[in-house]
Design a protein around this motif. Structure first.
Motif, PDB file in Angstrom:
ATOM      1  N   LEU A 204       0.901  -1.323   0.116  1.00 56.00           N
ATOM      2  CA  LEU A 204       0.108   0.091   0.028  1.00 56.00           C
ATOM      3  C   LEU A 204       0.972   1.270  -0.076  1.00 56.00           C
ATOM      4  N   VAL A 205       1.940   1.129   0.630  1.00 53.41           N
ATOM      5  CA  VAL A 205       2.828   2.550   0.810  1.00 53.41           C
ATOM      6  C   VAL A 205       3.950   2.706  -0.416  1.00 53.41           C
ATOM      7  N   ILE A 210       6.312  10.888   0.933  1.00 47.18           N
ATOM      8  CA  ILE A 210       6.244  11.247   2.302  1.00 47.18           C
ATOM      9  C   ILE A 210       7.034  12.400   2.482  1.00 47.18           C
ATOM     10  N   LEU A 211       6.450  13.483   3.035  1.00 49.89           N
ATOM     11  CA  LEU A 211       7.084  14.490   3.715  1.00 49.89           C
ATOM     12  C   LEU A 211       7.575  14.644   5.105  1.00 49.89           C
ATOM     13  N   LEU A 212       8.897  14.701   5.323  1.00 44.88           N
ATOM     14  CA  LEU A 212       9.266  14.571   6.921  1.00 44.88           C
ATOM     15  C   LEU A 212       9.899  15.926   7.210  1.00 44.88           C
ATOM     16  N   ALA A 227      12.187   2.899   5.132  1.00 46.75           N
ATOM     17  CA  ALA A 227      11.634   3.742   3.915  1.00 46.75           C
ATOM     18  C   ALA A 227      12.195   3.032   2.638  1.00 46.75           C
ATOM     19  N   ARG A 228      13.537   3.058   2.507  1.00 44.49           N
ATOM     20  CA  ARG A 228      13.940   2.409   1.238  1.00 44.49           C
ATOM     21  C   ARG A 228      13.218   0.898   0.937  1.00 44.49           C
ATOM     22  N   ASP A 229      13.251   0.259   1.871  1.00 44.41           N
ATOM     23  CA  ASP A 229      12.911  -1.040   1.756  1.00 44.41           C
ATOM     24  C   ASP A 229      11.385  -1.242   1.478  1.00 44.41           C
ATOM     25  N   TYR A 230      10.673  -0.205   1.999  1.00 40.49           N
ATOM     26  CA  TYR A 230       8.953  -0.200   1.607  1.00 40.49           C
ATOM     27  C   TYR A 230       8.824   0.530   0.142  1.00 40.49           C
ATOM     28  N   LEU A 237      12.092  18.388   4.743  1.00 43.32           N
ATOM     29  CA  LEU A 237      11.878  19.852   4.801  1.00 43.32           C
ATOM     30  C   LEU A 237      12.793  20.270   5.911  1.00 43.32           C
ATOM     31  N   CYS A 238      13.800  21.017   5.639  1.00 45.29           N
ATOM     32  CA  CYS A 238      14.800  21.599   6.689  1.00 45.29           C
ATOM     33  C   CYS A 238      14.895  22.909   6.841  1.00 45.29           C
ATOM     34  N   HIS A 239      14.875  23.353   8.035  1.00 41.09           N
ATOM     35  CA  HIS A 239      14.747  24.697   8.354  1.00 41.09           C
ATOM     36  C   HIS A 239      16.029  25.088   9.302  1.00 41.09           C
TER      37      HIS A 239
END
Length: 239
Positions: A204-205, A210-212, A227-230, A237-239
């Motif tokens: 499903l995924v 996905i935004l982190l 996440a790579r395996d899925y 998003l860095c700030h």
């Protein structure tokens, strides 16, 4: 010496692309059996131990079910040739009367079956998606058959073969027979459902974005590996 002589004679008569395959002969253990209930002669029998292992959470092998088959010693005990029965009762019938010895054999059986599954998972991890049969193709269920042999007066578990369908059928039959006799549900349905649901969630995924925001430090690095395996596409998003 007789085997080596026979192989040498056979090799001299083969063509260049032919070969000779040798397999070790491992005789089944012969233990002092309990006294028979009838005066009829008891034929020597062999014990085949069927195990079913599944891929659990975190790609950990987990033993699901054990079922045993008993047959004539002069021929291999095949799947479906006899009704399956439990390991503990089979060992008792086999002559292993000490409960501690039966428990030790069950523990060694779990370790050997899960080690076989771990070896397969490690081998699959080194294959390319094309060699595995697809991007998401991998083994979730594995059946491993064992023979109870006797080596230097000690009981040893010898792995015979690995499969999936036949061991699954045998273990499901053992589970259904137990429920028919009033035994409580075992762990086999739950473990199989967990393995299938895990694959379904991964499907499903797969391919999703996905935004982190604030992904954490080094201690959370396992998230990126998962996440790579899925098959996720992760955007930070860095700030």
């Amino acid at each position: 010496a007789a085997v080596a002589q026979a192989v040498g004679a056979r090799l001299r008569g083969l063509r260049e692309e032919d070969s000779v395959l040798l397999e070790a002969l491992v005789p089944t253990a012969r233990l002092p059996a309990p006294p028979p209930r009838s005066p009829a002669p008891r034929l020597p029998v062999a014990l085949r131990i069927c195990t079913l292992v599944c891929r659990s959470w975190g790609d950990r092998p987990q033993l699901c079910q054990v079922a045993c088959g008993v047959g004539r010693a002069e021929a291999p005990v095949r799947h479906g040739a006899a009704l399956p029965q439990g390991l503990d009762s089979s060992l008792q019938q086999w002559g292993v009367v000490a409960s501690g010895q039966r428990q030790a054999l069950a523990t060694r059986l779990r370790g050997a079956a899960e080690a076989a599954m771990a070896a397969l998972l490690a081998a699959e991890a080194e294959l390319s998606p094309q060699q595995r049969g697809g991007t998401r193709a991998h083994t979730d269920l594995l059946g491993v058959d064992f023979l109870l042999a006797c080596v230097d007066d000690a009981l040893e578990l010898v792995a015979l073969s690995a499969n999936s369908q036949r061991c699954l059928e045998t273990c499901l039959l053992a589970e259904a027979m137990g429920r028919a006799m009033g035994e409580p549900h075992g762990d086999l349905p739950r473990l199989l459902a967990e393995a299938l649901l895990h694959r379904a969630q991964c499907h499903l995924v797969e391919g999703k974005d996905i935004l982190l925001i604030g992904a954490g430090g080094v201690s959370k690095s396992f998230v990126w590996e998962a996440a790579r395996d899925y098959g996720l596409r992760v955007r930070r998003l860095c700030h």
